[in-house]
Design a protein around this motif. Structure first.
Motif, PDB file in Angstrom:
ATOM      1  N   ALA A  82       0.846  -1.206   0.000  1.00  0.00           N
ATOM      2  CA  ALA A  82       0.000   0.000   0.000  1.00  0.00           C
ATOM      3  C   ALA A  82       0.875   1.247   0.000  1.00  0.00           C
ATOM      4  N   ARG A  83       1.940   1.235   0.796  1.00  0.00           N
ATOM      5  CA  ARG A  83       2.851   2.380   0.828  1.00  0.00           C
ATOM      6  C   ARG A  83       3.575   2.522  -0.510  1.00  0.00           C
ATOM      7  N   ARG A 107       9.069  11.686   2.704  1.00  0.00           N
ATOM      8  CA  ARG A 107       8.501  10.336   2.616  1.00  0.00           C
ATOM      9  C   ARG A 107       9.540   9.251   2.368  1.00  0.00           C
ATOM     10  N   GLN A 137       1.800   6.449  -6.980  1.00  0.00           N
ATOM     11  CA  GLN A 137       0.747   7.383  -7.381  1.00  0.00           C
ATOM     12  C   GLN A 137       1.167   8.826  -7.156  1.00  0.00           C
ATOM     13  N   PHE A 138       1.855   9.087  -6.050  1.00  0.00           N
ATOM     14  CA  PHE A 138       2.346  10.442  -5.776  1.00  0.00           C
ATOM     15  C   PHE A 138       3.278  10.908  -6.899  1.00  0.00           C
ATOM     16  N   ASP A 151       2.477   1.553  -3.490  1.00  0.00           N
ATOM     17  CA  ASP A 151       1.521   2.065  -4.485  1.00  0.00           C
ATOM     18  C   ASP A 151       1.222   3.541  -4.256  1.00  0.00           C
ATOM     19  N   SER A 152       1.206   3.954  -2.989  1.00  0.00           N
ATOM     20  CA  SER A 152       0.977   5.364  -2.670  1.00  0.00           C
ATOM     21  C   SER A 152       2.119   6.230  -3.197  1.00  0.00           C
TER      22      SER A 152
END
Length: 199
Positions: A88-89, A142, A95-96, A91-92
């Motif tokens: 999930a991280r 991040r 996407q960012f 993919d995040s």
């Protein structure tokens, strides 16, 4: 096209570079057809005329992000398992990068040479550079603990980020964060990157 393995269609100056690099990192053999966008060899597989196209077992796959994530999943490398918090991280982050880095660079390209001249607005590039600089600050916050975006392991978003940073330099979009300058230097030194860019 009798080749039975992977075929990558698209020149290395396009997002096809991401696919070529991923295949080099994975150590997978492939055939490369450096066709430009909207050429006959591309439209035959992607009606939009966009590159890259990956042909796997006679089936075309389009969109560089979809292709490199497919390859990572298929070969069980450079990705976290679907359904995990790490994925999930991952993919995040992907996407960012697509929303904040790739989109700004693509919009600048559209108003530089892609759109018909009468539809280009060069003034838009100032706001895009401002957004790109702001996004760099956010991304650095991040970063994981380690050399790569997620820490010790290179993953799909690293391919996208490094490619976007190379693209940014070519488009004269300043890289203002030292963390990203050092990161790009490290990524460009990778043998797989150098082999892909030599295509």
């Amino acid at each position: 096209m009798s080749h039975t393995g992977y075929t990558v269609i698209g020149n290395v100056s396009s997002r096809a570079a991401r696919v070529l690099w991923m295949l080099e990192e994975l150590g997978q053999p492939y055939e490369h057809i450096p066709a430009p966008p909207r050429s006959e060899g591309v439209v035959a597989f992607n009606p939009a005329g966009k590159v890259p196209v990956l042909i796997d077992d006679g089936t075309p796959i389009t969109d560089s992000t979809a292709i490199i994530q497919y390859l990572a999943d298929k070969h069980g490398a450079m990705t976290h398992k679907a359904g995990t918090l790490a994925r999930a991280r991952q993919d995040s982050l992907t996407q960012f990068l697509l929303d904040e880095f790739d989109a700004a660079l693509w919009m600048a390209a559209r108003h530089s040479f892609v759109l018909p001249e009468e539809l280009r607005h060069s003034a838009i590039k100032s706001s895009l550079k401002w957004e790109f600089e702001r996004s760099q600050k956010t991304l650095v916050e991040r970063f994981g603990e380690g050399p790569f975006l997620m820490g010790e392991e290179m993953t799909v978003p690293d391919i996208i980020l490094a490619h976007c940073l190379v693209w940014a330099l070519g488009a004269k979009f300043p890289i203002t964060q030292h963390r990203l300058t050092d990161y790009l230097e490290m990524m460009r030194a990778r043998p797989a990157f150098q082999r892909a860019m030599a295509k």
